[in-house]
Design an enzyme around this catalytic site. Sequence first.
Site, PDB file in Angstrom:
ATOM      1  N   ALA A  33       0.104  62.469 -25.753  1.00  0.00           N
ATOM      2  CA  ALA A  33       0.466  61.083 -26.096  1.00  0.00           C
ATOM      3  C   ALA A  33      -0.679  60.359 -26.805  1.00  0.00           C
ATOM      4  CB  ALA A  33       0.849  60.326 -24.830  1.00  0.00           C
ATOM      5  N   ALA A  43      10.286  48.666  -8.935  1.00  0.00           N
ATOM      6  CA  ALA A  43      11.193  47.765  -8.205  1.00  0.00           C
ATOM      7  C   ALA A  43      12.309  48.594  -7.602  1.00  0.00           C
ATOM      8  CB  ALA A  43      11.775  46.725  -9.155  1.00  0.00           C
ATOM      9  N   ARG A  49      11.155  53.220   0.865  1.00  0.00           N
ATOM     10  CA  ARG A  49      11.352  54.488   0.155  1.00  0.00           C
ATOM     11  C   ARG A  49      10.522  54.487  -1.136  1.00  0.00           C
ATOM     12  NH1 ARG A  49      16.920  56.156  -2.900  1.00  0.00           N
ATOM     13  NH2 ARG A  49      16.344  54.285  -4.052  1.00  0.00           N
ATOM     14  N   GLU A 129      16.679  59.845 -23.994  1.00  0.00           N
ATOM     15  CA  GLU A 129      16.851  61.305 -23.963  1.00  0.00           C
ATOM     16  C   GLU A 129      17.541  61.776 -22.681  1.00  0.00           C
ATOM     17  OE1 GLU A 129      15.750  63.815 -26.515  1.00  0.00           O
ATOM     18  OE2 GLU A 129      17.373  64.520 -25.262  1.00  0.00           O
ATOM     19  N   VAL A 132      21.793  62.085 -21.971  1.00  0.00           N
ATOM     20  CA  VAL A 132      22.726  63.149 -22.362  1.00  0.00           C
ATOM     21  C   VAL A 132      22.134  64.513 -22.007  1.00  0.00           C
ATOM     22  CG1 VAL A 132      24.012  64.195 -24.268  1.00  0.00           C
ATOM     23  CG2 VAL A 132      23.551  61.736 -24.283  1.00  0.00           C
ATOM     24  N   GLY A 134      20.714  65.701 -19.403  1.00  0.00           N
ATOM     25  CA  GLY A 134      19.516  65.748 -18.552  1.00  0.00           C
ATOM     26  C   GLY A 134      18.290  66.279 -19.262  1.00  0.00           C
ATOM     27  N   GLY A 187      26.826  68.989  -2.186  1.00  0.00           N
ATOM     28  CA  GLY A 187      26.063  67.939  -2.877  1.00  0.00           C
ATOM     29  C   GLY A 187      26.124  68.048  -4.386  1.00  0.00           C
ATOM     30  N   GLU A 190      29.633  63.932  -6.286  1.00  0.00           N
ATOM     31  CA  GLU A 190      29.417  62.681  -5.561  1.00  0.00           C
ATOM     32  C   GLU A 190      30.574  62.444  -4.589  1.00  0.00           C
ATOM     33  OE1 GLU A 190      27.091  60.215  -6.664  1.00  0.00           O
ATOM     34  OE2 GLU A 190      26.317  61.288  -8.397  1.00  0.00           O
ATOM     35  N   LYS A 205      28.682  60.687 -22.759  1.00  0.00           N
ATOM     36  CA  LYS A 205      27.656  61.491 -23.447  1.00  0.00           C
ATOM     37  C   LYS A 205      28.134  61.913 -24.842  1.00  0.00           C
ATOM     38  CE  LYS A 205      26.059  63.116 -18.925  1.00  0.00           C
ATOM     39  NZ  LYS A 205      26.295  64.132 -17.881  1.00  0.00           N
TER      40      LYS A 205
HETATM   41  N1  HSE Z   1      27.130  63.606 -12.891  1.00  0.00           N
HETATM   42  C1  HSE Z   1      26.423  64.242 -13.973  1.00  0.00           C
HETATM   43  C2  HSE Z   1      26.831  65.712 -14.037  1.00  0.00           C
HETATM   44  C3  HSE Z   1      24.942  64.112 -13.754  1.00  0.00           C
HETATM   45  O1  HSE Z   1      27.540  66.208 -13.143  1.00  0.00           O
HETATM   46  O2  HSE Z   1      26.458  66.373 -14.977  1.00  0.00           O
HETATM   47  C4  HSE Z   1      24.139  63.827 -14.968  1.00  0.00           C
HETATM   48  O3  HSE Z   1      24.682  62.957 -15.867  1.00  0.00           O
END
Ligand code: HSE
Length: 444
Positions: A33, A43, A49, A129, A132, A134, A187, A190, A205
């Site tokens: 960088a 915040a 946590r 970035e 879309v 990840g 997991g 959701e 996306k």
């Molecule tokens: N819920 C999304 C997926 C996570 O299952 O790909 C990342 O956007």
Amino acid sequence: MKPIQVGLLGIGTVGSGVFNVLQRNQEEIRRRAGRGIEIAMVADLDVARARAAAGEGVQVVNDARAVIANPDIDIVVELIGGYGVAKALVLEAIAAGKHVVTANKALLAVHGTEIFAAASAKGVMVAFEAAVAGGIPIIKALREGLTANRIQWIAGIINGTTNFILSEMRDKGLDFDVVLKEAQRLGYAEADPTFDIEGVDAAHKATIMSAIAFGIPVQFDKAYVEGITRLSASDIRYAEQLGYRIKLLGIAKRREGGVELRVHPSLVPSKRLIANVEGAMNAVMVQADAVGTTLYYGKGAGSEPTASAVIADLVDIARLAAADPEHRVPHLAFQPNTLDEAREALPVLPMAEVVTSYYLRLRVADEAGVLAKVTGLLAGAGISIDAVLQREADEVGGEGSTQTDLIILTHDTREGTMNEAIAQMQALPTVLGPIVRIRKEELN
Ligand code: HSE
């Protein structure tokens, strides 16, 4: 040079990943960088946590506006998600002259035009970035790496949850509901998986990618969105027998006079690399005139993969913050003053104008003339058949069954023409159940 000062709004899974990766790779990141990147403030409503994740020396508050109001903060990273409070905070951060990094695809797909205009007016950057696919650097690839090209189409597996469910359905021959429950237990999905399984997340996306690929504004409201909830294990099995896998694809395709923007389950030839992307992985295939086909594969979610994308944006901003705003990489790859004209010249086409090929499954009476009637209607509509598969009635309905499944693959046709042909076939007395239609993409 003084380290660039960053404030995080929200420190869940991704925020902690940003801390971990920045700390672990700080020396290399600083060398890249040209200056340090320091998270000075966080915040989060859950202050305890946040304090545990942030460690020593970071100011932790429960009010996001305190981060935005801090004159020492150069970049605000929004990791809250959703369209509500996140939108207000991003616009406030821009108004306060902060650069913004966000992973919020929903926000940009729906309100991107307003957000990018506000950022351009203020001369700040909005980088996304992580929004879309990840950890896959697909935004950078489309916006910069492929900048010489006229992009023809993009087809992506851009939702890991649904790809995991489809992989399990195929592997284990299970129905959607059963696998969804298992995905929630593990997991992967959701507790409220609606945005994932109904295709909305993938459409957010795909909308962002369509804007960057074709130089049009983000237009989520024009996207066709169909999820995977109605897919049955039998369609996955029949598709496999015909040499295809079923994937939830986000597609943005340039056509004469417009752009197709759609998300739906698609048959993809098993021999294509993208058809073999399994589990929660993501992949994006891009067809462009100079480079040809390129394919980007990786983790579409998770703490450190998403942090990798967030930090890439932080590095970009650290490098470019001192540059004249006119000469930075535009938010959506094309100069903002060209977008409105492109919206007119390259409208998002209505679904009836989409051209693709189809898989049809008809539950029919197993009697003479049924196949002839069905194929006759397709021929009458000018729809050319590519392949036909008919199972023995006993195999489909058990011993002595008088019903069977007729599976037809077609060549390319207009969606509107196919809608009319399906309505006609559905009206035949020998067609005994709702006709299943899944679009097919050869991706060649
Ligand atoms: N819920 C999304 C997926 C996570 O299952 O790909 C990342 O956007």
